[in-house]
Scaffold this active site. Structure first.
Site, PDB file in Angstrom:
ATOM      1  N   THR A   5       0.810  -1.220   0.000  1.00  0.00           N
ATOM      2  CA  THR A   5       0.000   0.000   0.000  1.00  0.00           C
ATOM      3  C   THR A   5       0.845   1.272   0.000  1.00  0.00           C
ATOM      4  O   THR A   5       1.976   1.273   0.503  1.00  0.00           O
ATOM      5  CB  THR A   5      -0.926   0.004   1.243  1.00  0.00           C
ATOM      6  OG1 THR A   5      -1.451   1.318   1.444  1.00  0.00           O
ATOM      7  CG2 THR A   5      -0.199  -0.405   2.516  1.00  0.00           C
ATOM      8  N   TYR A  46      -1.284   0.430  10.383  1.00  0.00           N
ATOM      9  CA  TYR A  46      -1.634  -0.312   9.163  1.00  0.00           C
ATOM     10  C   TYR A  46      -0.464  -0.303   8.173  1.00  0.00           C
ATOM     11  O   TYR A  46      -0.001  -1.354   7.709  1.00  0.00           O
ATOM     12  CB  TYR A  46      -2.895   0.305   8.522  1.00  0.00           C
ATOM     13  CG  TYR A  46      -3.122  -0.137   7.095  1.00  0.00           C
ATOM     14  CD1 TYR A  46      -3.288  -1.486   6.770  1.00  0.00           C
ATOM     15  CD2 TYR A  46      -3.169   0.803   6.055  1.00  0.00           C
ATOM     16  CE1 TYR A  46      -3.484  -1.875   5.446  1.00  0.00           C
ATOM     17  CE2 TYR A  46      -3.365   0.416   4.749  1.00  0.00           C
ATOM     18  CZ  TYR A  46      -3.517  -0.928   4.446  1.00  0.00           C
ATOM     19  OH  TYR A  46      -3.705  -1.314   3.142  1.00  0.00           O
ATOM     20  N   ALA A  74      -7.171  14.535  10.594  1.00  0.00           N
ATOM     21  CA  ALA A  74      -5.752  14.524  10.971  1.00  0.00           C
ATOM     22  C   ALA A  74      -4.994  13.563  10.061  1.00  0.00           C
ATOM     23  O   ALA A  74      -5.494  12.485   9.724  1.00  0.00           O
ATOM     24  CB  ALA A  74      -5.615  14.072  12.422  1.00  0.00           C
TER      25      ALA A  74
HETATM   26  N1  LIG Z   1      -9.079  -1.180  -1.351  1.00  0.00           N
HETATM   27  C1  LIG Z   1      -8.039  -0.347  -1.496  1.00  0.00           C
HETATM   28  O1  LIG Z   1      -8.203   0.773  -2.007  1.00  0.00           O
HETATM   29  C2  LIG Z   1      -6.661  -0.775  -1.060  1.00  0.00           C
HETATM   30  C3  LIG Z   1      -5.600   0.156  -1.151  1.00  0.00           C
HETATM   31  C4  LIG Z   1      -4.321  -0.249  -0.761  1.00  0.00           C
HETATM   32  C5  LIG Z   1      -4.104  -1.547  -0.324  1.00  0.00           C
HETATM   33  N2  LIG Z   1      -5.135  -2.428  -0.221  1.00  0.00           N
HETATM   34  C6  LIG Z   1      -4.855  -3.783   0.275  1.00  0.00           C
HETATM   35  O2  LIG Z   1      -5.507  -4.711  -0.572  1.00  0.00           O
HETATM   36  C7  LIG Z   1      -5.965  -5.838   0.150  1.00  0.00           C
HETATM   37  C8  LIG Z   1      -7.389  -6.129  -0.204  1.00  0.00           C
HETATM   38  O3  LIG Z   1      -8.189  -4.977   0.044  1.00  0.00           O
HETATM   39  P1  LIG Z   1      -9.770  -5.067  -0.056  1.00  0.00           P
HETATM   40  O4  LIG Z   1     -10.275  -3.668  -0.184  1.00  0.00           O
HETATM   41  O5  LIG Z   1     -10.166  -6.084  -1.061  1.00  0.00           O
HETATM   42  O6  LIG Z   1     -10.097  -5.599   1.423  1.00  0.00           O
HETATM   43  P2  LIG Z   1     -11.248  -6.612   1.901  1.00  0.00           P
HETATM   44  O7  LIG Z   1     -11.403  -6.409   3.372  1.00  0.00           O
HETATM   45  O8  LIG Z   1     -12.452  -6.461   1.030  1.00  0.00           O
HETATM   46  O9  LIG Z   1     -10.594  -8.045   1.620  1.00  0.00           O
HETATM   47  C9  LIG Z   1      -9.721  -8.689   2.509  1.00  0.00           C
HETATM   48  C10 LIG Z   1     -10.181 -10.139   2.625  1.00  0.00           C
HETATM   49  O10 LIG Z   1      -9.278 -10.843   3.476  1.00  0.00           O
HETATM   50  C11 LIG Z   1     -10.007 -11.653   4.372  1.00  0.00           C
HETATM   51  N3  LIG Z   1      -9.176 -11.855   5.570  1.00  0.00           N
HETATM   52  C12 LIG Z   1      -8.722 -10.902   6.430  1.00  0.00           C
HETATM   53  N4  LIG Z   1      -7.985 -11.489   7.403  1.00  0.00           N
HETATM   54  C13 LIG Z   1      -7.951 -12.823   7.138  1.00  0.00           C
HETATM   55  C14 LIG Z   1      -7.339 -13.942   7.755  1.00  0.00           C
HETATM   56  N5  LIG Z   1      -6.637 -13.815   8.888  1.00  0.00           N
HETATM   57  N6  LIG Z   1      -7.503 -15.159   7.202  1.00  0.00           N
HETATM   58  C15 LIG Z   1      -8.219 -15.321   6.067  1.00  0.00           C
HETATM   59  N7  LIG Z   1      -8.836 -14.297   5.440  1.00  0.00           N
HETATM   60  C16 LIG Z   1      -8.700 -13.054   5.966  1.00  0.00           C
HETATM   61  C17 LIG Z   1     -11.288 -10.877   4.641  1.00  0.00           C
HETATM   62  O11 LIG Z   1     -12.360 -11.701   5.083  1.00  0.00           O
HETATM   63  C18 LIG Z   1     -11.573 -10.258   3.269  1.00  0.00           C
HETATM   64  O12 LIG Z   1     -12.367 -11.118   2.474  1.00  0.00           O
HETATM   65  C19 LIG Z   1      -5.733  -5.518   1.625  1.00  0.00           C
HETATM   66  O13 LIG Z   1      -4.608  -6.265   2.048  1.00  0.00           O
HETATM   67  C20 LIG Z   1      -5.431  -4.042   1.653  1.00  0.00           C
HETATM   68  O14 LIG Z   1      -4.474  -3.745   2.641  1.00  0.00           O
HETATM   69  C21 LIG Z   1      -6.404  -2.065  -0.580  1.00  0.00           C
END
Ligand SMILES: NC(=O)c1ccc[n+]([C@@H]2O[C@H](COP(=O)([O-])OP(=O)(O)OC[C@H]3O[C@@H](n4cnc5c(N)ncnc54)[C@H](O)[C@@H]3O)[C@@H](O)[C@H]2O)c1
Length: 329
Positions: free
Chosen positions: A117, A141, A283
């Site tokens: 990220t 995070y 913030a």
């Molecule tokens: N959405 C964005 O704009 C964005 C931006 C930067 C980085 N990210 C990164 O992308 C990734 C996905 O983002 P997203 O928006 O799809 O999030 P999301 O919350 O929709 O998806 C994450 C998935 O991981 C699963 N999960 C979490 N912990 C778990 C565990 N211990 N065991 C098994 N499953 C687990 C959750 O149930 C969920 O389905 C994340 O790692 C996030 O940090 C997202």
């Protein structure tokens, strides 16, 4: 052989599953559904409801399936929550990575593409941000994700596990058929929140601060369509398959849009006169966060198809119109 999508029931992971299936690959999904939705997972993928920190259960998946590479989306990702509950983030995100790398190593799976990220950079020292810029996260995070990147680097040195870290900026939109989309609880991302206002689920959108050092005073971010983002993951998997070295790439659009411009684009995309109000600054919000994605374009050959935010928002709106209550429908 299959690709394992960890967190494949989440927003981006479920789109990755579609991307891999369209590419003719076999897909296995592991998700504990703490945030994700079972209905988001394409029925052609094999699904395991497993917490990635449960080493025995994760190992059992690796024994059952022929996994050749892992794409790792499973994490918590809400910045204010991470400030209030840092250990929750180091446990799920960082400690989860320890278990995953151990299990991969024990089963001789040596390729991983990882969701990193922009939050690993902290306050930018240059705009656009380059991969070589300093990484000084300003919240747990971002720190948890930076630690995960570093753990992969050491695991590469010790065990030869090759990795690509893809540092996302803002991800938006939905697959164009509207079958899956963004449904977070709580929702913290700008585009779905604007669309809640368009759908009448909130009276207006609050724009936090109009006195940033930007042309219109509203803070500026860049947005990538979720299918362009998952296409980059496919390229990263191929890059690893071809035997290249581990690397990190930014995934952004290089063009920034202010919050005000995003609301205007959403009015255009939806045809709804979305109401917006200016609220106080939050913030820790930098003025501008825009990625330099030259490396992803030159090294991976990434060519995003969506270069217009109104078009990105249209695909998100299509999902909202088809599923007004998200996956509850
Ligand atoms: N959405 C964005 O704009 C964005 C931006 C930067 C980085 N990210 C990164 O992308 C990734 C996905 O983002 P997203 O928006 O799809 O999030 P999301 O919350 O929709 O998806 C994450 C998935 O991981 C699963 N999960 C979490 N912990 C778990 C565990 N211990 N065991 C098994 N499953 C687990 C959750 O149930 C969920 O389905 C994340 O790692 C996030 O940090 C997202």
């Amino acid at each position: 052989m299959s690709v394992l999508v960890l967190g494949g029931a989440g927003y981006i992971g479920s789109h990755m599953v579609k991307q891999l299936l369209a590419d003719g690959q076999e897909v296995v999904v592991v998700d504990n559904l703490v945030k994700g939705h079972r209905a988001a997972v394409d029925s052609r993928a094999k699904f395991y409801e497993v917490d990635l920190r449960d080493k025995a259960a994760l190992s059992a998946v690796f024994e059952q399936e022929q996994i050749e590479a892992v794409v790792h989306f499973a994490a918590f990702s809400i910045v204010p929550e991470s400030v209030a509950e840092p250990l929750k983030y180091f446990d799920n995100n960082t400690a989860g990575m320890v278990t995953l790398l151990e299990v991969m190593n024990e089963h001789d799976v040596k390729q991983i593409v990882f969701s990193s990220t922009a939050a690993t950079y902290g306050n930018p020292v240059h705009i656009p941000i380059k991969e070589t810029d300093p990484q000084n996260p300003i919240n747990p995070y971002g720190e948890s994700k930076l630690m995960m990147e570093k753990m992969m680097a050491w695991a590469d040195q010790a065990y030869g596990i090759k990795w690509v870290a893809l540092r996302y900026f803002n991800v938006a939109g939905a697959i164009e058929d509207g079958s899956i989309g963004e449904d977070h609880e709580p929702e913290t991302h700008l585009v779905p929140i604007i669309l809640q206002a368009a759908a009448g689920k909130r009276p207006y959108i609050e724009m936090f601060g109009d006195d940033y050092q930007t042309p219109d005073g509203f803070n500026v971010r860049d947005y990538v369509h979720v299918m362009d983002l998952t296409a980059a993951h496919l390229l990263a998997l191929n890059y690893l398959k071809e035997g290249h070295d581990s690397a990190a790439f930014n995934l952004g659009s290089a063009t920034g849009f202010s919050v005000k411009e995003m609301v205007a684009a959403a009015r255009e995309a939806t045809g709804v006169d979305i109401q917006a109000k200016v609220g106080p600054r939050r913030a820790g919000d930098p003025d501008i966060l825009v990625a330099d994605s030259t490396a992803a374009r030159e090294v991976l050959g990434w060519q995003p198809q969506f270069d217009n935010v109104a078009d990105i928002i249209k695909t998100a709106w299509h999902w909202v119109e088809m599923h007004p209550n998200g996956y509850e429908d």
